[in-house]
Scaffold this motif. Structure first.
Motif, PDB file in Angstrom:
ATOM      1  N   ASN A 235       0.830  -1.206   0.000  1.00 22.45           N
ATOM      2  CA  ASN A 235       0.000   0.000   0.000  1.00 22.45           C
ATOM      3  C   ASN A 235       0.869   1.262   0.000  1.00 22.45           C
ATOM      4  OD1 ASN A 235      -2.652   1.113  -0.044  1.00 22.45           O
ATOM      5  ND2 ASN A 235      -2.315   1.758   2.078  1.00 22.45           N
ATOM      6  N   ASP A 236       1.965   1.250   0.749  1.00 19.37           N
ATOM      7  CA  ASP A 236       2.886   2.394   0.758  1.00 19.37           C
ATOM      8  C   ASP A 236       3.457   2.646  -0.631  1.00 19.37           C
ATOM      9  OD1 ASP A 236       2.457   2.679   3.472  1.00 19.37           O
ATOM     10  OD2 ASP A 236       4.372   1.762   4.064  1.00 19.37           O
ATOM     11  N   LEU A 237       3.819   1.566  -1.338  1.00 20.48           N
ATOM     12  CA  LEU A 237       4.355   1.715  -2.689  1.00 20.48           C
ATOM     13  C   LEU A 237       3.297   2.285  -3.626  1.00 20.48           C
ATOM     14  CD1 LEU A 237       6.858   0.065  -4.693  1.00 20.48           C
ATOM     15  CD2 LEU A 237       4.574  -0.361  -5.579  1.00 20.48           C
ATOM     16  N   ILE A 238       2.073   1.775  -3.537  1.00 22.12           N
ATOM     17  CA  ILE A 238       0.987   2.272  -4.396  1.00 22.12           C
ATOM     18  C   ILE A 238       0.749   3.758  -4.126  1.00 22.12           C
ATOM     19  CG2 ILE A 238      -1.485   2.088  -4.897  1.00 22.12           C
ATOM     20  CD1 ILE A 238      -1.155  -0.952  -4.156  1.00 22.12           C
ATOM     21  N   THR A 239       0.741   4.156  -2.871  1.00 27.16           N
ATOM     22  CA  THR A 239       0.571   5.567  -2.518  1.00 27.16           C
ATOM     23  C   THR A 239       1.686   6.408  -3.113  1.00 27.16           C
ATOM     24  OG1 THR A 239      -0.578   4.973  -0.478  1.00 27.16           O
ATOM     25  CG2 THR A 239       0.391   7.194  -0.590  1.00 27.16           C
ATOM     26  N   ARG A 240       2.907   5.911  -3.012  1.00 27.42           N
ATOM     27  CA  ARG A 240       4.063   6.632  -3.566  1.00 27.42           C
ATOM     28  C   ARG A 240       3.936   6.803  -5.086  1.00 27.42           C
ATOM     29  NH1 ARG A 240      10.204   4.385  -2.906  1.00 27.42           N
ATOM     30  NH2 ARG A 240      11.239   6.122  -3.927  1.00 27.42           N
ATOM     31  N   VAL A 241       3.469   5.744  -5.767  1.00 29.67           N
ATOM     32  CA  VAL A 241       3.252   5.828  -7.218  1.00 29.67           C
ATOM     33  C   VAL A 241       2.198   6.884  -7.532  1.00 29.67           C
ATOM     34  CG1 VAL A 241       2.334   4.595  -9.230  1.00 29.67           C
ATOM     35  CG2 VAL A 241       3.983   3.459  -7.734  1.00 29.67           C
ATOM     36  N   ARG A 242       1.094   6.871  -6.803  1.00 29.17           N
ATOM     37  CA  ARG A 242      -0.007   7.800  -7.068  1.00 29.17           C
ATOM     38  C   ARG A 242       0.377   9.257  -6.809  1.00 29.17           C
ATOM     39  NH1 ARG A 242      -4.910   4.314  -4.347  1.00 29.17           N
ATOM     40  NH2 ARG A 242      -5.159   2.857  -6.080  1.00 29.17           N
TER      41      ARG A 242
END
Length: 137
Positions: free
Chosen positions: A111-118
């Motif tokens: 989830n942290d990675l997805i947030t960073r991508v977004r």
């Protein structure tokens, strides 16, 4: 690239640590021929790297990324390839432009990675697919 090269690559894809002598026995040629072929495939860039595949118990996922039409995806893919826990970055055709293959320690890390991508200005949207199981083809 000929049929012998393809046979050698097929063996190395399944186990990159296979000894050249074993490959030679399996494809019906000499160890020196296998060694020369692998060296040539490396020099030509056909073999990009030797790697391992793991079953860590981690959360594996594909994060599909759509970017603005004016974005040059090559620079973005190079940036994303440096991130942990990204294993692969693919530029793809279709609705999405980039796919990350991720091996995260847990769902929170994913989830942290997805947030960073977004948070990247070039990114318009993401879709995530958890990888439930995988087999080597």
């Amino acid at each position: 690239m000929d049929d012998l090269d393809r046979q050698i690559l097929d063996i190395l894809r399944r186990d990159a640590r296979t000894p050249y002598t074993e490959i030679a026995d399996r494809v019906g040629t000499s160890e020196g021929t296998v060694r020369n072929r692998v060296d040539q495939l490396n020099e030509k860039g056909i073999i990009e790297r030797f790697t391992i595949s793991t079953r860590t118990g981690n959360v594996k996922a594909m994060v599909e990324i759509s970017v603005d039409v004016n974005v040059q995806t090559e620079g973005l893919t190079e940036q994303l390839a440096e991130w942990n826990p990204v294993d692969f970055v693919w530029q793809v055709s279709g609705e999405e432009d980039i796919v990350l293959v991720v091996d995260a320690a847990d769902t929170s890390s994913l989830n942290d990675l997805i947030t960073r991508v977004r948070e990247l200005t070039e990114v318009e949207s993401t879709k995530t697919r958890l990888i439930l199981d995988e087999w080597l083809g």
